[in-house]
Write an enzyme that holds these catalytic residues in place. Sequence first.
Site, PDB file in Angstrom:
ATOM      1  CG  LEU A 220      -1.987  15.111 -10.016  1.00 34.26           C
ATOM      2  CD1 LEU A 220      -2.154  13.914  -9.067  1.00 34.26           C
ATOM      3  CD2 LEU A 220      -2.958  14.852 -11.235  1.00 34.26           C
ATOM      4  CG  ASP A 221      -7.577  19.504 -11.503  1.00 34.84           C
ATOM      5  OD1 ASP A 221      -6.963  20.817 -11.466  1.00 34.84           O
ATOM      6  OD2 ASP A 221      -7.910  19.197 -12.749  1.00 34.84           O
ATOM      7  N   PRO A 222      -7.771  18.635  -7.155  1.00 33.96           N
ATOM      8  CG  PRO A 222      -8.594  20.159  -5.964  1.00 33.96           C
ATOM      9  CD  PRO A 222      -8.101  19.816  -7.184  1.00 33.96           C
TER      10      PRO A 222
END
Length: 292
Positions: free
Chosen positions: A37-39
């Site tokens: 997952l992206d930050p």
Amino acid sequence: MLGFLNLDKPFDWTSHDCVAKTRRLLGIKKIGHAGTLDPAATGVLPIAIGKSTRLLQYLPSNKAYKATIRLGMQTTTDDLQGDVIQQDAISELNLETVARALKQFQGKIEQIPPSYSAIQVDGKRLYDLARKGEKVEAPVRSVEIFSIDILEWREGSFPELDVNIACGAGTYIRAIARDLGAILETGGTLAALQRTVSSGFNLADSITLTELEAKLKTDDFQPMAADAPLKHLSERTLTGNEPRRWCQGQKISLDEQVSEIVRVYNEQRLFLGIGELKEQLLIPRMVLEAAS
């Protein structure tokens, strides 16, 4: 310790940050995760503990997200973490027009991943190249969108759309936001993202890092069973001395013509690992537990 942790990833943490934190909390070095997952995204991040990391490749691939798309804006990263490329207030845009455009994203589609993504081109990550100012075109990939359901539409100079998206592996929701803006000729970017389903795990059953820490302090943490997210696979039960032989790497003869990957158990319902049915043989592919 082995099994899975259904983690609700916090905002502004990388998936690697979550793995490192989980290692420290559990005191176990062998920790892995499924589906980065992206930050800026939150939600379901499946964490494998101990030997269960070897099961990550067998988890189901389907995912689901709740996303907020902002129209009238385009950024370098296709989300609010990037620099604004263009920003123009929208005077006339209605939900009917947006809903019609969204239909183009359902089914099997071709998608160009964001420039800032972990995809590799010639052995280099796209986000590393983008940060150096190098312009490299990401390879087009085929993805599948099972459904897009509109939850809410908020009008304004920069209208926002909340949607639920169910999709296959490899789908970039940021790319959907970007491409929707291109179709509408308004520009579009992802304003918020929460993963609600991933690899057989659901948000409703997830726990936060804070909750995990609290459970560990009270000795109340139990990982999910190693076979819990593998229910999409068929199962086979071995009898007699077959479990011991199979766990030693021997092939077991079965009167079956099908070819598939299966969960393997002994008669006491102990999950032994993953096998492959092929040419009337049950072949060991990943032995998780020894059987006597």
